[in-house]
Scaffold this active site. Structure first.
Site, PDB file in Angstrom:
ATOM      1  N   ASP A   1       0.855  -1.172   0.000  1.00 30.39           N
ATOM      2  CA  ASP A   1       0.000   0.000   0.000  1.00 30.39           C
ATOM      3  C   ASP A   1       0.898   1.231   0.000  1.00 30.39           C
ATOM      4  O   ASP A   1       2.082   1.148   0.308  1.00 30.39           O
ATOM      5  CB  ASP A   1      -0.902  -0.005   1.242  1.00 30.39           C
ATOM      6  CG  ASP A   1      -2.046   0.980   1.085  1.00 30.39           C
ATOM      7  OD1 ASP A   1      -2.788   1.193   2.047  1.00 30.39           O
ATOM      8  OD2 ASP A   1      -2.188   1.549  -0.015  1.00 30.39           O
TER       9      ASP A   1
ATOM     10  N   GLY B   1     -11.457   3.834  -0.029  1.00 32.93           N
ATOM     11  CA  GLY B   1     -12.456   4.611   0.687  1.00 32.93           C
ATOM     12  C   GLY B   1     -13.612   3.791   1.193  1.00 32.93           C
ATOM     13  O   GLY B   1     -14.672   4.326   1.545  1.00 32.93           O
TER      14      GLY B   1
ATOM     15  N   CYS C   1      -6.478 -27.971  12.228  1.00 28.97           N
ATOM     16  CA  CYS C   1      -7.675 -28.810  12.467  1.00 28.97           C
ATOM     17  C   CYS C   1      -7.380 -30.302  12.358  1.00 28.97           C
ATOM     18  O   CYS C   1      -8.105 -31.130  12.904  1.00 28.97           O
ATOM     19  CB  CYS C   1      -8.788 -28.413  11.503  1.00 28.97           C
ATOM     20  SG  CYS C   1      -9.411 -26.766  11.860  1.00 28.97           S
TER      21      CYS C   1
ATOM     22  N   ASP D   1      -2.781   8.155  -2.203  1.00 25.25           N
ATOM     23  CA  ASP D   1      -4.137   8.710  -2.279  1.00 25.25           C
ATOM     24  C   ASP D   1      -4.539   9.277  -0.925  1.00 25.25           C
ATOM     25  O   ASP D   1      -3.894   9.022   0.089  1.00 25.25           O
ATOM     26  CB  ASP D   1      -5.124   7.613  -2.670  1.00 25.25           C
ATOM     27  CG  ASP D   1      -5.177   6.511  -1.617  1.00 25.25           C
ATOM     28  OD1 ASP D   1      -4.141   6.257  -0.959  1.00 25.25           O
ATOM     29  OD2 ASP D   1      -6.236   5.885  -1.455  1.00 25.25           O
TER      30      ASP D   1
HETATM   31  C1  LIG Z   1      -9.493  -1.850   6.804  1.00 19.74           C
HETATM   32  N1  LIG Z   1     -10.199  -1.059   5.832  1.00 19.74           N
HETATM   33  C2  LIG Z   1      -9.490  -0.384   4.899  1.00 19.74           C
HETATM   34  N2  LIG Z   1      -8.147  -0.462   4.737  1.00 19.74           N
HETATM   35  C3  LIG Z   1      -7.869   0.413   3.732  1.00 19.74           C
HETATM   36  C4  LIG Z   1      -6.622   0.761   3.192  1.00 19.74           C
HETATM   37  C5  LIG Z   1      -5.344   0.209   3.803  1.00 19.74           C
HETATM   38  C6  LIG Z   1      -4.984  -1.175   3.490  1.00 19.74           C
HETATM   39  C7  LIG Z   1      -3.592  -1.432   4.067  1.00 19.74           C
HETATM   40  O1  LIG Z   1      -3.571  -1.085   5.465  1.00 19.74           O
HETATM   41  C8  LIG Z   1      -3.117  -2.175   6.279  1.00 19.74           C
HETATM   42  O2  LIG Z   1      -4.235  -2.821   6.873  1.00 19.74           O
HETATM   43  C9  LIG Z   1      -5.005  -1.958   7.732  1.00 19.74           C
HETATM   44  C10 LIG Z   1      -2.455  -3.132   5.338  1.00 19.74           C
HETATM   45  O3  LIG Z   1      -1.078  -2.815   5.255  1.00 19.74           O
HETATM   46  C11 LIG Z   1      -3.136  -2.878   3.988  1.00 19.74           C
HETATM   47  O4  LIG Z   1      -2.162  -3.058   2.983  1.00 19.74           O
HETATM   48  C12 LIG Z   1      -2.614  -2.807   1.675  1.00 19.74           C
HETATM   49  C13 LIG Z   1      -6.604   1.746   2.155  1.00 19.74           C
HETATM   50  N3  LIG Z   1      -5.383   2.142   1.617  1.00 19.74           N
HETATM   51  C14 LIG Z   1      -5.356   3.148   0.721  1.00 19.74           C
HETATM   52  N4  LIG Z   1      -4.176   3.574   0.197  1.00 19.74           N
HETATM   53  N5  LIG Z   1      -6.499   3.762   0.257  1.00 19.74           N
HETATM   54  C15 LIG Z   1      -7.731   3.391   0.699  1.00 19.74           C
HETATM   55  O5  LIG Z   1      -8.733   3.980   0.258  1.00 19.74           O
HETATM   56  C16 LIG Z   1      -7.808   2.341   1.699  1.00 19.74           C
HETATM   57  C17 LIG Z   1      -9.050   1.939   2.232  1.00 19.74           C
HETATM   58  C18 LIG Z   1      -9.070   0.978   3.263  1.00 19.74           C
HETATM   59  N6  LIG Z   1     -10.081   0.459   3.986  1.00 19.74           N
END
Ligand SMILES: CNc1nc2c(CC[C@H]3O[C@@H](OC)[C@H](O)[C@@H]3OC)c3nc(N)[nH]c(=O)c3cc2[nH]1
Length: 373
Positions: free
Chosen positions: A93, A217, A310, A147
């Site tokens: 991310d 989002g 399991c 973003d």
């Molecule tokens: C939980 N709900 C959620 N997570 C989100 C993440 C983080 C995932 C990232 O955050 C970490 O996990 C919390 C992990 O590292 C994951 O990796 C991709 C998002 N990242 C970005 N750049 N833009 C978004 O709109 C977005 C929306 C999310 N909604």
């Protein structure tokens, strides 16, 4: 081309798709659930165990690895794959989400975001260019554009300005991308629950002709029906011949409902996070193994599961380990939860092949207890 997507089949009953994504570190079938390894490890799991359970792509996180240990150390190690001894695919991310969710004192400008390190309090600045520099250093196969993931709910005017800035940031990311042949850059569609803004965001990003797209989002506190509504009109805006990734979604019902609306890739910390407090996903719903009623229960976590946990351990034993805070207990619950979702996606792919995903959803929801009022 760093990322290839092959659309194999579209479900006759729903918008679901069967596909295959190929990266420089291998390929994986979609729909797929991707285990999250934010700090360069899927907590308590070894790479061998992840491979054994069928995971071919895992996630890591730019923001966290930038802060600790620093992307320079990982670059010196030859990149994230060699640093963590993982030869499968890696998606990172961009840090956008963490900046907005972990740190206070944020100041968003056209250039990027000023904020405080959530660990030390020191002032930091993250920009589209910096997020790309970090991800290029990490060497992930799939990188996410930088973003803004606005809070839920957000005012229309705020969301409109944010979407337009996120689109400009995506262009900056594309321009700053130093390794387009080795690493694929995915754009992230924003827009909250405003259909016109979702359309605008998708249009802007699709015009950049990126190798894949995420729907961002969501899974930020909105009701599930809102997420499903937004998905229903947003996923079809994205190119059929490219992967669609719904960020942060991982409960079994949301995975199935996301697939039905045309999503291919999912990630969520849920299975690994709840495992660490002894909660397991089973075909009959959630099971809190530390509950006293399992003290003398020598059956497996899930009688329908054939995973390592399991096949070899009882609820009574795992309850004992979890109650005494033994690390092995959390390894066993984590292995099972990840296996459960990886296997679930395998069943979903089979249902698409057999044109019966709608029926599979009914049967799974009934057994798991999602239909209970
Ligand atoms: C939980 N709900 C959620 N997570 C989100 C993440 C983080 C995932 C990232 O955050 C970490 O996990 C919390 C992990 O590292 C994951 O990796 C991709 C998002 N990242 C970005 N750049 N833009 C978004 O709109 C977005 C929306 C999310 N909604």
């Amino acid at each position: 081309m760093a990322i290839k997507y092959e659309l194999i089949k579209e479900d006759k009953q729903t918008g679901a798709r069967l596909g295959r994504v190929t990266t420089p570190h291998g390929s994986f079938e979609t729909p797929v659930f991707m285990p999250v390894g934010t700090l360069a490890t899927v907590k308590t799991m070894s790479p061998e165990e992840l491979k054994e359970m069928g995971a071919n792509i895992i996630l890591s996180n730019t923001y966290h690895l930038w802060l600790r240990p620093g992307e320079d150390i990982i670059k010196e190690a030859g990149g994230l794959h060699s640093f963590m001894n993982w030869d499968g695919s890696i998606l990172t991310d961009s840090g956008g989400f963490q900046v907005f969710s972990l740190s206070d004192m944020r100041d968003i400008t056209e250039e990027g975001v000023h904020f405080r390190n959530h660990l030390s309090g020191e002032k930091l600045f993250l920009s589209p260019e910096k997020a790309m520099e970090i991800q290029n250093a990490l060497g992930s196969d799939i990188m996410m554009a930088f973003d803004e993931c606005p809070p839920y709910p957000a005012e229309y005017d705020y969301m409109k300005a944010s979407v337009e800035r996120t689109s400009r940031w995506a262009e900056k990311c594309l321009r700053a991308h130093k390794r387009p042949d080795e690493q694929g850059l995915f754009g992230i569609v924003q827009g909250g629950e405003y259909e016109d803004l979702r359309r605008q965001s998708a249009k802007d990003l699709v015009s950049l002709d990126l190798p894949g797209y995420a729907i961002g989002g969501l899974s930020v506190g909105e009701p599930k029906h809102v997420m499903n509504e937004v998905l229903s009109y947003t996923a079809p805006l994205l190119p059929k011949n490219k992967p669609r990734y719904l960020m942060g979604v991982g409960s079994p019902d949301s995975l199935i409902d996301g697939v039905i609306r045309g999503v291919d890739m999912f990630d969520c910390v849920l299975p690994t996070r709840i495992a660490r407090n002894g909660t397991c996903m089973t075909s009959n719903g959630r099971l809190v193994v530390r509950n006293a009623k399992f003290a003398r229960d020598f059956s497996p976590i899930d009688e329908h599961c054939d995973c390592y946990t399991c096949r070899n351990y009882s609820r009574a034993y795992i309850r004992h380990l979890v109650k005494t805070n033994e690390t092995f207990g959390f390894r066993l619950t984590t292995y099972h939860n990840l296996y459960f979702l990886v296997k679930l996606m395998g069943q979903v792919r089979q249902a698409i092949k057999d044109d019966c995903l709608g029926d599979f959803r009914e049967q799974f929801f009934e057994q798991y207890g999602f239909n209970k009022p």
